[in-house]
Motif scaffolding. Structure first.
Motif, PDB file in Angstrom:
ATOM      1  N   ASP B 109       0.773  -1.349  -0.151  1.00 41.79           N
ATOM      2  CA  ASP B 109      -0.037   0.045   0.065  1.00 41.79           C
ATOM      3  C   ASP B 109       0.904   1.271   0.002  1.00 41.79           C
ATOM      4  O   ASP B 109       0.421   2.302  -0.501  1.00 41.79           O
ATOM      5  N   GLU B 113       0.820   4.192  -2.833  1.00 44.68           N
ATOM      6  CA  GLU B 113       0.452   5.574  -2.415  1.00 44.68           C
ATOM      7  C   GLU B 113       1.676   6.257  -3.071  1.00 44.68           C
ATOM      8  O   GLU B 113       1.616   7.473  -3.717  1.00 44.68           O
ATOM      9  N   SER B 118      -2.866   4.656  -5.916  1.00 52.80           N
ATOM     10  CA  SER B 118      -3.679   4.040  -4.808  1.00 52.80           C
ATOM     11  C   SER B 118      -5.028   4.027  -5.319  1.00 52.80           C
ATOM     12  O   SER B 118      -5.730   3.154  -5.258  1.00 52.80           O
ATOM     13  N   SER B 119      -5.391   5.057  -5.967  1.00 51.73           N
ATOM     14  CA  SER B 119      -6.904   4.982  -6.719  1.00 51.73           C
ATOM     15  C   SER B 119      -7.335   4.023  -7.532  1.00 51.73           C
ATOM     16  O   SER B 119      -8.288   3.755  -7.633  1.00 51.73           O
ATOM     17  N   VAL B 120      -6.184   3.636  -8.377  1.00 50.39           N
ATOM     18  CA  VAL B 120      -6.756   2.371  -9.346  1.00 50.39           C
ATOM     19  C   VAL B 120      -5.919   1.235  -8.938  1.00 50.39           C
ATOM     20  O   VAL B 120      -5.977   0.374  -9.730  1.00 50.39           O
ATOM     21  N   LYS B 123      -7.853  -1.813  -9.719  1.00 53.10           N
ATOM     22  CA  LYS B 123      -8.315  -1.961 -11.260  1.00 53.10           C
ATOM     23  C   LYS B 123      -7.365  -2.870 -12.028  1.00 53.10           C
ATOM     24  O   LYS B 123      -6.489  -3.102 -11.575  1.00 53.10           O
TER      25      LYS B 123
END
Lengths: 261, 306
Positions: B109, B113, B118-120, B123
């Protein structure tokens, strides 16, 4: 770095792609579904069967017919487990993290074998039980309380597990998905057709060595006159897998893994 | 520290790497430059133990890659950002790599970051743009907090903001005392992000040194603008300068430093409006150095190659 941590990584990889999930879904749904369909057909037409066939009717292998679909699914799951690393190029990241190539080959084998063993046994037992439930009342049934029957059902699962290992080993050797799956399917389906072109006297000697025949020998409660016993069949299939895996691992060690295909 | 020791690599008929011999030192960013097909990626793959050397060897901190116990803790690499299973999520890709080297999930993580993805993270990688894939690759290289880092063409596909980010990132890694080895076929990029440069062509070492050394080897000129070019030209020629008229009142002088030009202008009483030393760009030096070593050169249409 141990085989255990390499295997943990492979376990994450194994369950985190759709090909595994789909392969498993196909295996479970189709095997049990097709098994039920065949068993229902057998039940419906059992009284039309000629007396000799009725005498030699084996409720164990009859209920396990559905595993034929699983035979293809497990090989594909096994092959893709390694060939997808080559097609995507992720093999480079994998080998940079685990430079010991024999260890890598073994860790993948370990993950595949353990997970497919659990899955295959589950499918075999469900298919068998479902078959006996469908047969009951009309067709003779078998019970797991008999040692021979129990062994047959366990061996059906073992056969599927070994086929997954065979598909994986072929993938190690060939590195390409399409090639590996083609060869795998050919061994199961096309090889018996080729053997049919040989003189009958040869066929008697060759046929029993075909993977599909060995599978039949492993999962039937009553061994056929011309085939191997279930234990011998298990041994032969294991040798097949060991040889192909050995060749694949040797090649993995020797070949460059960096350049794209 | 990476040591390339008389390394050669032959793929059937092509000699991709030809007796390369150099060292990549910690504490600085080392650029690895060469035209496409010059053997940069092959060299990096051999360093990582992916391809086997035909002759010679590559070592990291004195050891072959194969002998590293927990390689991700010592070496981080980004070879080909798109070489990730497209159906796997970014997080699972990193978690698998981490697990193989006993690196915690928390570290996964952390690097997600840091790389700004981090946001994907959940996905599938197949949908990633080149820039996002590069960031994922960088996150992967950092997993084990390694002292040696290799990046193969990391700038490809990054947007200007990403490029700026990655340059500063390389410099900060080097300042922490790490070995940072970055390949590129773009000299201009290396001029901005590297301190040391190794130039290869057709698998052979062409030159190595600091960015300043390399540009110094090229002949520099000085641009002078004056109100009385004629008078200045004769003064400069008298001091053995080579002078070219570039434009109205503008001269390009070679063979004399800007100090010498200023002094002689003062002696003859000529007013100078501009006096600018022109450094040969690293790009020009590079073109000059690798002129004979371009594997895939372009040729005029209709003309036969070779």
């Amino acid at each position: 770095m141990s085989l255990v941590s390499a295997s943990k990584a492979e376990w994450i990889k194994f369950r985190s792609v759709r090909s595994t999930v789909m392969g498993v879904a196909v295996m479970v749904v189709f095997t049990i579904g097709l098994g039920a369909l065949i068993d229902t057909a057998v039940r419906g037409h059992y009284h039309e069967m000629d007396p000799i066939r009725r005498l030699t009717f084996d409720p164990v292998s009859a209920s396990l017919y559905g595993t034929i679909v699983a035979q293809f699914a497990v090989g594909v799951i096994g092959a893709l487990f390694i060939t997808s690393e080559y097609s995507s190029g992720s093999i480079r990241a994998t080998l940079a993290a685990v430079p010991g190539r024999t260890r890598l080959a073994l860790s993948k084998l370990l993950v595949l074998t353990l997970s497919l063993f659990v899955l295959s046994e589950f499918v075999s037992f469900i298919t068998f039980q479902l078959g006996q439930t469908i047969f009951s009342g009309v067709v003779p049934t078998a019970s797991l309380s008999s040692g021979v029957v129990l062994r047959s059902v366990i061996f059906a699962g073992l056969f599927l597990t070994l086929l997954a290992m065979l598909g994986y080993s072929l993938g190690l050797v060939l590195r390409q998905s399409a090639a590996s799956i083609s060869v795998y399917v050919s061994l199961l389906l096309i090889l018996p057709l080729i053997v049919l072109a040989f003189p009958q006297s040869w066929q008697d000697h060759i046929t029993k060595f075909e993977p599909s025949q060995l599978g039949q020998a492993m999962m039937s409660a009553t061994p056929s006159a011309n085939g191997f016993s279930s234990w011998t069949a298990l041994l032969i299939v294991t040798i097949y897998v060991a040889v192909v895996f050995g060749v694949g691992t040797t090649l993995l060690n020797r070949r460059d893994a960096g350049a794209s295909q | 520290m990476i040591k390339i020791d008389h390394l050669s690599k032959r793929y059937s008929k092509t000699l991709a790497v030809d007796d390369l011999d150099f060292e990549v030192r910690p504490g600085v960013v080392t650029g690895f430059l060469g035209p496409n097909g010059s053997g940069k990626s092959t060299t990096m793959r051999i360093v990582l133990g992916l391809d086997h050397a035909t002759k010679g060897r590559a070592t990291i901190n004195g050891k072959s890659y194969q002998d590293l116990k927990s390689p991700l803790h010592e070496v981080g690499a980004l070879l080909d950002a798109k070489a990730v299973h497209p159906g796997r999520t970014a997080r699972n890709h990193l978690r698998a790599l981490a697990a193989s080297n006993k690196i915690s999930k928390a570290r996964v993580d952390e690097v997600l970051e840091f790389a700004g993805i981090s946001s994907v993270a959940n996905k599938k990688v197949g949908g990633f743009s080149m820039g996002m894939s590069q960031r994922l690759g960088i996150a992967g290289a950092l997993l084990g907090d390694p002292g040696v880092l290799l990046f193969d063409e990391p700038v490809n596909g990054l947007d200007p903001e990403g490029i700026k980010w990655i340059r500063e990132f390389f410099q900060s890694l080097a300042k922490e005392g790490r070995t940072v080895f970055v390949s590129s076929h773009l000299m201009s990029e290396m001029a901005l992000s590297a301190d040391q440069i190794i130039v290869i062509g057709r698998g052979k070492l062409i030159t190595q040194g600091s960015v300043d050394d390399l540009t110094a080897t090229a002949k520099g000129t000085v641009y002078v603008r004056t109100s009385d070019p004629k008078k200045l030209i004769s003064a400069l020629v008298a001091e053995r300068g080579e002078v070219q008229e570039v434009n109205d009142n503008g001269l390009s002088v070679s063979g004399l430093s800007s100090d010498a030009i200023g002094e002689s202008a003062f002696r003859v009483g000529v007013v100078i409006h501009e006096l600018t030393p022109q450094r040969a760009s690293l790009e020009e030096v590079f073109m000059e150095l690798t002129a004979g070593a371009v594997e895939y050169g372009s040729h005029p249409m209709g003309a036969s190659s070779e």
